[in-house]
Each structure stands twice: as C-alpha cells, then as structure tokens.
Design a protein around this motif. Sequence first.
Motif, PDB file in Angstrom:
ATOM      1  N   ASP A  71       4.522  20.290 133.593  1.00 39.81           N
ATOM      2  CA  ASP A  71       5.206  19.558 132.537  1.00 39.81           C
ATOM      3  C   ASP A  71       5.932  18.388 133.195  1.00 39.81           C
ATOM      4  O   ASP A  71       6.894  18.586 133.942  1.00 39.81           O
ATOM      5  CB  ASP A  71       6.185  20.458 131.785  1.00 39.81           C
ATOM      6  CG  ASP A  71       6.685  19.826 130.494  1.00 39.81           C
ATOM      7  OD1 ASP A  71       6.892  18.597 130.491  1.00 39.81           O
ATOM      8  OD2 ASP A  71       6.864  20.552 129.495  1.00 39.81           O
ATOM      9  N   TYR A  72       5.470  17.204 132.922  1.00 41.16           N
ATOM     10  CA  TYR A  72       5.995  15.991 133.544  1.00 41.16           C
ATOM     11  C   TYR A  72       7.226  15.461 132.810  1.00 41.16           C
ATOM     12  O   TYR A  72       7.795  14.442 133.188  1.00 41.16           O
ATOM     13  CB  TYR A  72       4.880  14.938 133.562  1.00 41.16           C
ATOM     14  CG  TYR A  72       5.113  13.736 134.441  1.00 41.16           C
ATOM     15  CD1 TYR A  72       5.377  13.880 135.804  1.00 41.16           C
ATOM     16  CD2 TYR A  72       5.028  12.450 133.921  1.00 41.16           C
ATOM     17  CE1 TYR A  72       5.557  12.769 136.618  1.00 41.16           C
ATOM     18  CE2 TYR A  72       5.201  11.327 134.720  1.00 41.16           C
ATOM     19  CZ  TYR A  72       5.470  11.494 136.069  1.00 41.16           C
ATOM     20  OH  TYR A  72       5.643  10.399 136.877  1.00 41.16           O
ATOM     21  N   GLY A  73       7.637  16.179 131.765  1.00 39.44           N
ATOM     22  CA  GLY A  73       8.795  15.750 131.004  1.00 39.44           C
ATOM     23  C   GLY A  73       8.478  14.594 130.070  1.00 39.44           C
ATOM     24  O   GLY A  73       7.326  14.194 129.899  1.00 39.44           O
ATOM     25  N   ASP A  74       9.502  14.055 129.444  1.00 33.28           N
ATOM     26  CA  ASP A  74       9.336  12.958 128.502  1.00 33.28           C
ATOM     27  C   ASP A  74       9.460  11.611 129.200  1.00 33.28           C
ATOM     28  O   ASP A  74      10.158  11.471 130.218  1.00 33.28           O
ATOM     29  CB  ASP A  74      10.392  13.032 127.400  1.00 33.28           C
ATOM     30  CG  ASP A  74      10.129  14.158 126.417  1.00 33.28           C
ATOM     31  OD1 ASP A  74       9.029  14.751 126.467  1.00 33.28           O
ATOM     32  OD2 ASP A  74      11.014  14.438 125.600  1.00 33.28           O
ATOM     33  N   MET A  75       8.797  10.617 128.610  1.00 29.83           N
ATOM     34  CA  MET A  75       8.905   9.253 129.116  1.00 29.83           C
ATOM     35  C   MET A  75      10.252   8.662 128.713  1.00 29.83           C
ATOM     36  O   MET A  75      10.602   8.665 127.528  1.00 29.83           O
ATOM     37  CB  MET A  75       7.785   8.383 128.536  1.00 29.83           C
ATOM     38  CG  MET A  75       7.766   6.968 129.085  1.00 29.83           C
ATOM     39  SD  MET A  75       6.698   5.859 128.141  1.00 29.83           S
ATOM     40  CE  MET A  75       7.793   5.413 126.784  1.00 29.83           C
ATOM     41  N   PRO A  76      11.008   8.147 129.649  1.00 29.80           N
ATOM     42  CA  PRO A  76      12.274   7.497 129.287  1.00 29.80           C
ATOM     43  C   PRO A  76      12.031   6.096 128.729  1.00 29.80           C
ATOM     44  O   PRO A  76      11.124   5.386 129.173  1.00 29.80           O
ATOM     45  CB  PRO A  76      13.026   7.438 130.622  1.00 29.80           C
ATOM     46  CG  PRO A  76      11.942   7.356 131.646  1.00 29.80           C
ATOM     47  CD  PRO A  76      10.785   8.157 131.104  1.00 29.80           C
ATOM     48  N   PHE A  77      12.818   5.708 127.754  1.00 33.25           N
ATOM     49  CA  PHE A  77      12.741   4.342 127.232  1.00 33.25           C
ATOM     50  C   PHE A  77      14.018   4.029 126.460  1.00 33.25           C
ATOM     51  O   PHE A  77      14.746   4.934 126.055  1.00 33.25           O
ATOM     52  CB  PHE A  77      11.503   4.151 126.341  1.00 33.25           C
ATOM     53  CG  PHE A  77      11.481   5.001 125.099  1.00 33.25           C
ATOM     54  CD1 PHE A  77      11.948   4.519 123.886  1.00 33.25           C
ATOM     55  CD2 PHE A  77      10.967   6.295 125.140  1.00 33.25           C
ATOM     56  CE1 PHE A  77      11.920   5.299 122.744  1.00 33.25           C
ATOM     57  CE2 PHE A  77      10.927   7.085 124.003  1.00 33.25           C
ATOM     58  CZ  PHE A  77      11.412   6.583 122.793  1.00 33.25           C
TER      59      PHE A  77
END
Length: 320
Positions: free
Chosen positions: A99-105
Amino acid sequence: MALEDAKTQVDQAFTRADPRGLSFENAFGGATSFLRRRYTKDLTGVDVAVTGIPFDQAVTHRPGTRFGPRAIREASSLQAFDAPYGWGYDPLSLLNVADYGDMPFDYANIRDVPARITAHIGAIMDAGAAPITLGGDHFITLPILRAMAERHGPVALIQFDAHSDTWVDDDPDRIDHGTFLYKAIRQGLVDPAACVSVGIRTDNPDTLGVTILDAPSVHQDGVQATLERIRAVVGDRPTYVTFDIDALDPAFAPGTGTPVWGGLASWQAAALLRGLAGINMIGGDVVEVSPPYDTTGATAIAGSHVAFELIALYGWNRRG
C-alpha cells in the motif's frame, strides 16, 4: 493456523514482516491499509503498488469520492483472510503487494493536480511496480493514462462504466470526470480501435471509434460472448483497466455520484473480470466510490472486491 495468527497479528499495515501471504488480523480492528498490506514508500521488490488519489473536484453531480480510498481500504479488511474466490491461486502469496498510501496534493490548487497524478503513477511504474489506483473521481484516469502512454505508447483500454466519457471537451484547462476518454483519445494516449467500454447506458452519439458493449447487450448476450468481444478488441496489447463503480446497477453500488439504473450485477462484473485472465494488463483503477451516499457500505465493499480482482488479473500471467 489462522486462529493462532489472529491472536498475535495487529496493525499489519505497519508490523507485517513478510510482504507476501494472507492476513488474519481481526477485520474490525487495526490500521486499515488495503488488504492489510504494509504501508511503504519503498517500492524495492514490489510487484503491485496500491495507491489512493482522493480527488473529487471534477464531478458533475454528487461529490464525496475524495473519501473513496479510505472507505475501500476499510472494506478490504474483510477480504484479507482468503484468496479471491474463483481464480484458483492466491495473488497475495505470489505477488509482493504494497500500500503506497495516498497521493499528496494541494486541494486548493486544482490545476496542479493532473501533472501530480502523472508524476505519482510514473514513479510507481519506474520503480518496477504496477499501479492499482483507488479513486477519487474518474478524471484521475486521464493523467494516469499519460503516465502509461509515456512508457508504453498508446495503450488499449477496458472501461467499465455507465457513461462513455467521450463528450466533447477541447479546453485543455477543463478538469471533468465525464470527458477523460475524449481527451485520452484526442491526445493519443489510447488507441480507440483497441478501446472497449462495458456497461454503458447513457446516450452519447459520438463514441470516437470505441467499441461499446452497453449494459443491455451484456444482459442479453451473456458474459462469455461479452468476453470474446472484449478480447477481440484489446488482443495482446498493453491494456489498462478502469472500473467506474457506476458500471454496477445502483442496487449493488448506490454510493456514487451519477447512478444510472439497468447496470451490471455484481456477479456479472466478477465473472467479466475473472474471464479476462491472460490479457496483457499493465495497471488499473476503481473510481467514483462516494461514501457519503453509501449508507450500507455496499459500494465500498464492491470497490474493494474490484481492486482485489484487478490485482488477481495482473498476477495471472506471472504465475510460475
């Protein structure tokens, strides 16, 4: 063995030592990574990276898909105990899934988001992993396809959806979840002759050469005939699979922004995804899960199953 493991396993998202294998942590507790896979930003040796893109500023009706990745992860805790039914193998024991986690933005800098998505997915691919993305609205597929095309050239596309998403949109600055495929074709990211849309049940006179297998045809012709037509379109080309949860009938997935009656039943979707085993899949996504309208959690459950099926589909050609 499972019961014994359940006594000791907790927060497998952080504590699991072996990236492969099932998880028997209590479904009702612990950190909710996707399928209890380890959260990590180190993709060394990772085969599949599950990542969330909680973006929903491109919707035309009901918002809320920004909460989709979180809800799908939580629902997936029910699936971490067993291999996905009907495949005949365990992708979690075969593949290193992280699980690479969520993309920050920056949610207030919307125009910056497309390039961020392309870079985010590109980094996953350059690390040698296949991306399985949890949305978010369907706009996110366009910048994902840019990352795919940069590495593979124009790709084949299998789209499960109630809407064709080929409405005319020639404004490069517009960010719209209903025009991602129009722009992907116009920008040369996909080859329309190798694109097929399954489950469509809204009118759009110009499909830009995409093969349309609408929901009534799936109901009438059956799963096997539908699979034969899909395979004939994509062949052995590198293929991206995008699954808008509104491809399912609202009876099975009410928690979505633009529900349309007459859609696929969950059993049809499962049979179609499993029947695609052997295609040259390079990545996939499940989008448009909107928890605020998902009062029973059924839509998130459906989304987590789709994501697991996409992992199984990717792993099929990689069995020993």
